[in-house]
Write an enzyme that holds these catalytic residues in place. Structure first.
Site, PDB file in Angstrom:
ATOM      1  N   HIS A  56      43.329  41.615  43.566  1.00  0.00           N
ATOM      2  CA  HIS A  56      44.481  42.443  43.859  1.00  0.00           C
ATOM      3  C   HIS A  56      45.892  41.881  43.390  1.00  0.00           C
ATOM      4  O   HIS A  56      47.032  41.791  43.982  1.00  0.00           O
ATOM      5  CB  HIS A  56      44.715  42.819  45.349  1.00  0.00           C
ATOM      6  N   ASP A 105      37.927  41.702  44.306  1.00  0.00           N
ATOM      7  CA  ASP A 105      39.141  41.944  43.598  1.00  0.00           C
ATOM      8  C   ASP A 105      40.261  41.057  44.287  1.00  0.00           C
ATOM      9  O   ASP A 105      40.501  40.791  45.555  1.00  0.00           O
ATOM     10  CB  ASP A 105      39.117  43.479  44.134  1.00  0.00           C
ATOM     11  N   ARG A 111      30.879  44.848  45.508  1.00  0.00           N
ATOM     12  CA  ARG A 111      32.356  44.325  45.519  1.00  0.00           C
ATOM     13  C   ARG A 111      32.278  43.367  46.738  1.00  0.00           C
ATOM     14  O   ARG A 111      32.360  44.404  48.010  1.00  0.00           O
ATOM     15  CB  ARG A 111      33.324  45.085  45.437  1.00  0.00           C
ATOM     16  N   GLU A 151      33.054  51.652  39.348  1.00  0.00           N
ATOM     17  CA  GLU A 151      33.375  51.633  40.788  1.00  0.00           C
ATOM     18  C   GLU A 151      33.171  52.969  41.491  1.00  0.00           C
ATOM     19  O   GLU A 151      33.416  54.036  40.959  1.00  0.00           O
ATOM     20  CB  GLU A 151      35.024  51.195  40.914  1.00  0.00           C
ATOM     21  N   GLU A 184      38.571  40.689  39.625  1.00  0.00           N
ATOM     22  CA  GLU A 184      39.427  41.818  39.281  1.00  0.00           C
ATOM     23  C   GLU A 184      40.923  41.198  39.498  1.00  0.00           C
ATOM     24  O   GLU A 184      41.124  40.915  40.436  1.00  0.00           O
ATOM     25  CB  GLU A 184      38.858  42.918  40.144  1.00  0.00           C
ATOM     26  N   ARG A 201      39.621  48.527  33.094  1.00  0.00           N
ATOM     27  CA  ARG A 201      39.365  49.101  34.518  1.00  0.00           C
ATOM     28  C   ARG A 201      40.400  50.498  34.433  1.00  0.00           C
ATOM     29  O   ARG A 201      40.489  51.012  35.412  1.00  0.00           O
ATOM     30  CB  ARG A 201      39.602  48.460  35.778  1.00  0.00           C
ATOM     31  N   GLU A 222      43.554  48.774  36.677  1.00  0.00           N
ATOM     32  CA  GLU A 222      43.511  50.083  37.286  1.00  0.00           C
ATOM     33  C   GLU A 222      44.790  50.831  37.487  1.00  0.00           C
ATOM     34  O   GLU A 222      45.020  51.947  37.691  1.00  0.00           O
ATOM     35  CB  GLU A 222      43.277  50.016  38.887  1.00  0.00           C
ATOM     36  N   TYR A 264      44.471  43.271  52.667  1.00  0.00           N
ATOM     37  CA  TYR A 264      44.291  44.475  51.779  1.00  0.00           C
ATOM     38  C   TYR A 264      43.065  44.623  51.239  1.00  0.00           C
ATOM     39  O   TYR A 264      42.351  43.590  50.785  1.00  0.00           O
ATOM     40  CB  TYR A 264      45.433  44.478  50.649  1.00  0.00           C
ATOM     41  N   TRP A 321      50.807  43.562  46.747  1.00  0.00           N
ATOM     42  CA  TRP A 321      49.938  44.235  47.493  1.00  0.00           C
ATOM     43  C   TRP A 321      49.574  43.232  48.735  1.00  0.00           C
ATOM     44  O   TRP A 321      48.366  42.819  49.093  1.00  0.00           O
ATOM     45  CB  TRP A 321      48.601  44.557  47.021  1.00  0.00           C
TER      46      TRP A 321
HETATM   47  O1  KDG Z   1      45.358  53.399  45.124  1.00  0.00           O
HETATM   48  C1  KDG Z   1      45.253  51.936  45.038  1.00  0.00           C
HETATM   49  C2  KDG Z   1      43.711  51.794  45.316  1.00  0.00           C
HETATM   50  O2  KDG Z   1      42.940  52.702  44.656  1.00  0.00           O
HETATM   51  C3  KDG Z   1      43.467  50.527  44.957  1.00  0.00           C
HETATM   52  O3  KDG Z   1      44.168  49.557  45.489  1.00  0.00           O
HETATM   53  C4  KDG Z   1      42.063  50.210  45.331  1.00  0.00           C
HETATM   54  O4  KDG Z   1      42.052  47.861  44.167  1.00  0.00           O
HETATM   55  C5  KDG Z   1      41.541  48.788  44.433  1.00  0.00           C
HETATM   56  C6  KDG Z   1      40.051  49.273  44.041  1.00  0.00           C
HETATM   57  O5  KDG Z   1      39.763  48.274  43.010  1.00  0.00           O
HETATM   58  O6  KDG Z   1      39.394  50.038  44.143  1.00  0.00           O
HETATM   59 MG    MG Z   2      41.326  47.015  42.306  1.00  0.00          MG
END
Ligand code: KDG
Ligand code: MG
Length: 402
Positions: free
Chosen positions: A212, A210, A147, A339, A236, A283, A262, A159, A402
């Site tokens: 986010h 990602d 990633r 992951e 993602e 995910r 997630e 982030y 985020w």
């Molecule tokens: O607790 C939140 C994290 O695990 C997350 O933000 C990490 O986005 C993330 C990822 O894809 O691992």
């Molecule tokens: Mg993520």
């Protein structure tokens, strides 16, 4: 055999983890991860105050019945706290069932569908050249999928881009830190990053990214179409996922594969996404989506609709969750990728485990059960420490995803 004890262990070997340990009248123990990043004590209380007393005297073999009892019986269904607590019980019961049967859990799930679990690592850096150097480290370690995340020029912090390299901890402060976000700047840098990665590493490496949850569907569709020539493995969390219909708009504008889930905790969070084939990878995880029992249900629905699995595996999911995830990953027909954000040495010592990395794959433990334990004495040396994920604000000060 009956459940005679259920206890909650909170420990912080570098970061917070909540673990449920169940003991039976025959002295068999099972453990389940109950960690919910930044809200750990809410799940610990839900378990201690409301679930553990209900488990005493129950038959540990009745996994499905216990799941339904906790899910339907509470009246208040779903939500991350509830579903993480149920997941911990479910995972611990699968661990016990495996130990009683003398089999690794994946054998109880139908046995192996593949030789190893393909994993992806995290390469991140402030600048594109820094990211390329990080990708090279993963390639040297044998990873087949990476990633890539890079800083956004002109923003102080991004982030997903950390100072630590081979380990990465997003919960970085006792009270949430704040960062500033600019979609315009972000959209300029990501195609540059992908172009540079493909230029240096070619097209055999799987490259993931990602977002986010930071874009709108139309922004995500536009980014996806610009990245198509670089063959991303997936994009993602392109948009916040409460509005499942939003993904239809993304689909209309790009063939870049989409991954999400997630933060999902139930099949109902992704039912439309899956049924309408609006995503390519789901995910959701063992720990946040109701345990092995419920995640299997989600994965089976996904299998009917050409959606593959790609479970979250960040550092805030403990080695107990990772062990459980690997048993599912190796067994389900529609596995995609897993992951793997490696844990620190301190975490690994508190949670001794039998899974191992080799050649770009993780391999689940062959021990009966999940093949993971908690060293309670060592765990007691690391008391809980408040730690939160950062909050993102737009340039004008409004709170953003985020
Ligand atoms: O607790 C939140 C994290 O695990 C997350 O933000 C990490 O986005 C993330 C990822 O894809 O691992
Ligand atoms: Mg993520």
């Amino acid at each position: 055999m009956r459940i005679t004890d259920a206890k909650v262990i909170v420990t912080s070997p570098g970061r917070n983890f909540v673990t449920l340990k169940i003991t039976t009248s025959d002295g068999v123990t099972g453990i389940g991860d109950a960690t919910l990043n930044g809200r750990e004590l809410a799940v610990a209380s839900y378990l201690r105050d409301h679930v553990c007393p209900l488990l005493i005297g129950r038959d540990p073999a009745r996994i499905e019945d216990t799941w339904q009892y906790l899910y339907r019986g509470a009246y208040w269904r779903r939500g991350p706290v509830t579903m993480t607590a149920i997941a911990a019980v479910d995972t611990a019961l699968w661990d016990i069932k495996g130990k009683v049967a003398g089999l690794p859990v994946y054998q109880l799930l139908g046995g192996r569908s593949r030789e190893g679990v393909t994993v992806y690592g995290h390469a991140n850096g402030e600048t594109v050249p820094e990211v390329l150097d990080e990708v090279a480290k993963y390639v040297d370690l044998g990873y087949r999928a990476v990633r890539v995340q890079c800083g956004v020029p002109g923003l102080d912090a991004t982030y997903g881009v950390s100072q630590d390299k081979m380990f990465y901890e997003p919960a970085d402060a006792k009270l949430p830190s704040e960062a500033t976000w600019s979609t315009e700047r972000y959209l300029r840098v990501v195609p540059e990053l992908f172009a540079a990665v493909r230029d240096r590493f070619g097209f055999d490496l799987h490259v993931l990214h990602d977002i986010h949850h930071r874009l709108t569907p139309i922004e995500a569709g536009g980014l996806g179409s610009r990245l198509e020539e670089y063959a991303p493995f997936w994009l993602e969390d392109p948009v916040p996922a409460e509005l499942q219909e939003g993904f239809r708009l993304i689909r209309q504008h790009t063939t870049a594969p989409i991954a999400v889930g997630e933060v999902f905790n139930s099949i109902w969070d992704c039912e439309r996404l899956i049924r309408e084939q609006l995503i390519d990878y789901i995910r959701a995880t063992v720990v946040h989506a109701g345990g092995i029992t419920h995640l299997r249900r989600i994965f089976d629905l996904a299998a009917l609709h050409h959606v593959r699995t790609g479970s979250h595996g960040a550092t805030d999911l403990s080695p107990v969750c990772m062990s459980a995830a690997l048993h599912l990953d190796i067994a389900v027909p529609n596995f995609g990728i897993q992951e793997y954000m490696r844990h620190t040495e301190a975490t690994d010592e508190v949670f001794p485990h039998g899974y191992r990395f080799a050649d770009g794959y993780l391999h689940p433990s062959e021990e009966p059960g999940l093949g993971v334990d908690i060293d309670e004495k060592l765990a007691a040396r690391y008391p809980y420490e408040a730690a939160y994920l950062p909050v993102n604000r737009l340039m004008d000060g409004s709170v953003h995803s985020w």
